[in-house]
Motif scaffolding. Structure first.
Motif, PDB file in Angstrom:
ATOM      1  N   MET A 110      34.238  12.736  38.981  1.00 21.64           N
ATOM      2  CA  MET A 110      35.224  13.802  39.083  1.00 21.64           C
ATOM      3  C   MET A 110      35.610  14.408  37.737  1.00 21.64           C
ATOM      4  O   MET A 110      36.222  15.469  37.705  1.00 21.64           O
ATOM      5  CB  MET A 110      36.482  13.280  39.770  1.00 21.64           C
ATOM      6  N   GLY A 111      35.302  13.737  36.630  1.00 21.36           N
ATOM      7  CA  GLY A 111      35.717  14.246  35.323  1.00 21.36           C
ATOM      8  C   GLY A 111      35.290  15.681  35.092  1.00 21.36           C
ATOM      9  O   GLY A 111      36.117  16.570  34.852  1.00 21.36           O
ATOM     10  N   ILE A 112      34.012  15.918  35.223  1.00 17.06           N
ATOM     11  CA  ILE A 112      33.475  17.259  34.958  1.00 17.06           C
ATOM     12  C   ILE A 112      33.960  18.248  36.022  1.00 17.06           C
ATOM     13  O   ILE A 112      34.225  19.417  35.735  1.00 17.06           O
ATOM     14  CB  ILE A 112      31.929  17.201  34.869  1.00 17.06           C
ATOM     15  N   SER A 165      36.852  18.110  37.538  1.00 15.79           N
ATOM     16  CA  SER A 165      38.234  18.450  37.192  1.00 15.79           C
ATOM     17  C   SER A 165      38.292  19.485  36.081  1.00 15.79           C
ATOM     18  O   SER A 165      39.117  20.396  36.123  1.00 15.79           O
ATOM     19  CB  SER A 165      38.984  17.197  36.738  1.00 15.79           C
ATOM     20  N   ASP A 166      37.405  19.326  35.094  1.00 21.95           N
ATOM     21  CA  ASP A 166      37.371  20.310  34.012  1.00 21.95           C
ATOM     22  C   ASP A 166      37.067  21.702  34.548  1.00 21.95           C
ATOM     23  O   ASP A 166      37.681  22.686  34.141  1.00 21.95           O
ATOM     24  CB  ASP A 166      36.317  19.911  32.971  1.00 21.95           C
ATOM     25  N   LYS A 194      37.598  22.731  37.603  1.00 17.09           N
ATOM     26  CA  LYS A 194      38.728  23.192  38.394  1.00 17.09           C
ATOM     27  C   LYS A 194      39.844  23.732  37.505  1.00 17.09           C
ATOM     28  O   LYS A 194      40.449  24.772  37.805  1.00 17.09           O
ATOM     29  CB  LYS A 194      39.256  22.046  39.265  1.00 17.09           C
ATOM     30  N   THR A 195      40.108  23.027  36.415  1.00 18.65           N
ATOM     31  CA  THR A 195      41.134  23.499  35.481  1.00 18.65           C
ATOM     32  C   THR A 195      40.753  24.867  34.922  1.00 18.65           C
ATOM     33  O   THR A 195      41.586  25.769  34.825  1.00 18.65           O
ATOM     34  CB  THR A 195      41.296  22.489  34.333  1.00 18.65           C
ATOM     35  N   ARG A 242      41.312  27.507  37.468  1.00 17.70           N
ATOM     36  CA  ARG A 242      42.732  27.814  37.629  1.00 17.70           C
ATOM     37  C   ARG A 242      43.219  28.692  36.495  1.00 17.70           C
ATOM     38  O   ARG A 242      43.967  29.646  36.702  1.00 17.70           O
ATOM     39  CB  ARG A 242      43.541  26.520  37.654  1.00 17.70           C
ATOM     40  N   LYS A 243      42.782  28.371  35.273  1.00 16.94           N
ATOM     41  CA  LYS A 243      43.199  29.179  34.120  1.00 16.94           C
ATOM     42  C   LYS A 243      42.675  30.600  34.233  1.00 16.94           C
ATOM     43  O   LYS A 243      43.305  31.548  33.779  1.00 16.94           O
ATOM     44  CB  LYS A 243      42.690  28.541  32.827  1.00 16.94           C
ATOM     45  N   LEU A 272      41.302  31.086  42.402  1.00 17.24           N
ATOM     46  CA  LEU A 272      41.919  29.967  43.112  1.00 17.24           C
ATOM     47  C   LEU A 272      41.253  29.643  44.442  1.00 17.24           C
ATOM     48  O   LEU A 272      41.493  28.591  45.009  1.00 17.24           O
ATOM     49  CB  LEU A 272      43.406  30.251  43.334  1.00 17.24           C
ATOM     50  N   LYS A 273      40.446  30.558  44.938  1.00 16.91           N
ATOM     51  CA  LYS A 273      39.759  30.257  46.206  1.00 16.91           C
ATOM     52  C   LYS A 273      38.474  29.506  45.904  1.00 16.91           C
ATOM     53  O   LYS A 273      37.627  29.973  45.150  1.00 16.91           O
ATOM     54  CB  LYS A 273      39.437  31.549  46.962  1.00 16.91           C
ATOM     55  N   LEU A 274      38.383  28.351  46.522  1.00 17.91           N
ATOM     56  CA  LEU A 274      37.322  27.434  46.152  1.00 17.91           C
ATOM     57  C   LEU A 274      36.709  26.859  47.419  1.00 17.91           C
ATOM     58  O   LEU A 274      37.366  26.743  48.443  1.00 17.91           O
ATOM     59  CB  LEU A 274      37.942  26.324  45.308  1.00 17.91           C
TER      60      LEU A 274
END
Lengths: 157, 185
Positions: free
Chosen positions: A128-130, A132-133, A135-136, A139-140, A144-146
């Motif tokens: 999940m690390g990569i 999450s990156d 996803k962040t 978001r930035k 937001l639609k995923l």
């Protein structure tokens, strides 16, 4: 009685095959239209996980794809075996995502832009690390639609 | 003599008999190359990014269903080890709280599911967990839809119906920033 005899006598002409090419051409055009020749090559190995609560992605033009997985053998000498992100047909990292999104966005009429969906095609064995990156970063960038791409699974686990 | 025969040949049409074969060949080519891959997946909506630290809101413990997935892909549901097979039923029970228990959500509208994972959690596991939580809501929506309108819930339902159902049982899933355990090299 008389009718039957007549019909039996008439049975000799073969079925006309003149319209066969037309039928085949119709099928041909259908498949030509449906076919999407895959653009670019896949540089990371992705086997998406299975799930049951799937939703179809409507309107392909409004979808952009982010691939995450380990580089395939050909690229392992250069890019190693750590999971990598592929955007379009290039290896990238999460800082390239805003530009990638923008490049996709300008091709789409303004009214439809809120409906743009990002399809995350992630290999099941990636951690999940990569993710999450990514996803962040999404978001930035305000995307937001995923959609976590997955294969259908019939049985419950 | 020769002239007339050539004129005769002019009158002849091109033999179209092989047209079907050519078309077949093309057809088979496209049949083989076509991959009708329908893009499917679990749709999620991310929360908007803000640089300020989020306000700390105190929530009653009974209204929070916390799910933690660690780097070994183990599940911790409300502080105790759990199996993924029981996650869906537990989530459903938590949301509706049919027995009006003190330790489960007051109302479906107050229920919050909190999901947290490590950086080392495998994506497969994460999707499994997310799928189960989504399935719990989908089943609840379906039950509610059967009760209210007598039809099964699906995405083709009129928007007004779906709104009404989601107002009764809103999907609230908050994801915390993952903890940095088990990052692979």
């Amino acid at each position: 009685m008389g009718h039957f005899v007549k019909k039996r006598g008439k049975s000799s002409p073969a079925i006309s095959t003149a319209s066969l090419p037309d039928i085949i051409f119709m099928l041909l055009f259908f498949f030509m239209v449906v076919t999407v020749l895959r653009e670019g090559e896949r540089k990371v190995r992705v086997v998406v996980p299975q799930a049951t609560e799937l939703q179809k992605l409507e309107q392909k033009s409004l979808v952009n794809h982010i691939w995450i997985g380990r580089p395939i053998e050909k690229y392992q000498s250069v890019y190693g075996t750590k999971p990598r992100i592929q955007l379009g047909d290039k290896f990238a990292n999460e800082f390239d995502i805003p530009l990638f999104l923008e490049q996709h966005k300008i091709k789409i009429p303004e009214a439809q832009r809120p409906a743009i969906t990002t399809s995350l095609k992630v290999d099941g064995d990636v951690t999940m690390g990569i993710v999450s990156d990514v996803k962040t970063s999404l978001r930035k960038a305000g995307q937001l639609k995923l959609n976590y791409s997955a294969r259908p699974r019939q049985d419950k686990i | 003599m020769a002239r007339t025969s050539s004129r005769d040949r002019m009158k002849n049409e091109i033999n179209a008999g092989s047209m079907a074969d050519i078309a077949f060949l093309l057809l088979i080519f496209f049949l083989v190359t076509t991959t009708i891959d329908i893009d499917k997946g679990i749709t999620v909506k991310l929360p908007p990014w803000s640089d300020e630290a989020p306000e700390i809101t105190r929530l009653a413990t009974r209204n929070v269903f916390s799910v933690l997935v660690n780097a070994q892909d183990q599940l911790l549901v409300r502080g105790e080890l759990a199996k993924i097979e029981e996650l869906r039923e537990r989530a459903k029970e938590f949301i509706v709280n049919p027995q009006k228990r003190e330790d489960l959500a007051e109302r479906p509208t107050k229920a919050i599911i909190s999901l947290k994972n490590d950086r080392g959690t495998s994506y497969k596991r994460y999707v499994e967990v997310y799928n189960e939580l989504k399935a719990a809501y989908n089943e609840l929506w379906d039950e509610e839809c059967q009760r209210m309108y007598g039809i099964p819930y699906d995405e083709d339902l009129p928007l007004a119906y779906r709104r009404a159902i989601k107002e009764k049982i809103p999907f609230v899933l908050s994801e915390a920033e993952p903890t940095a355990f088990g990052e692979e090299n």
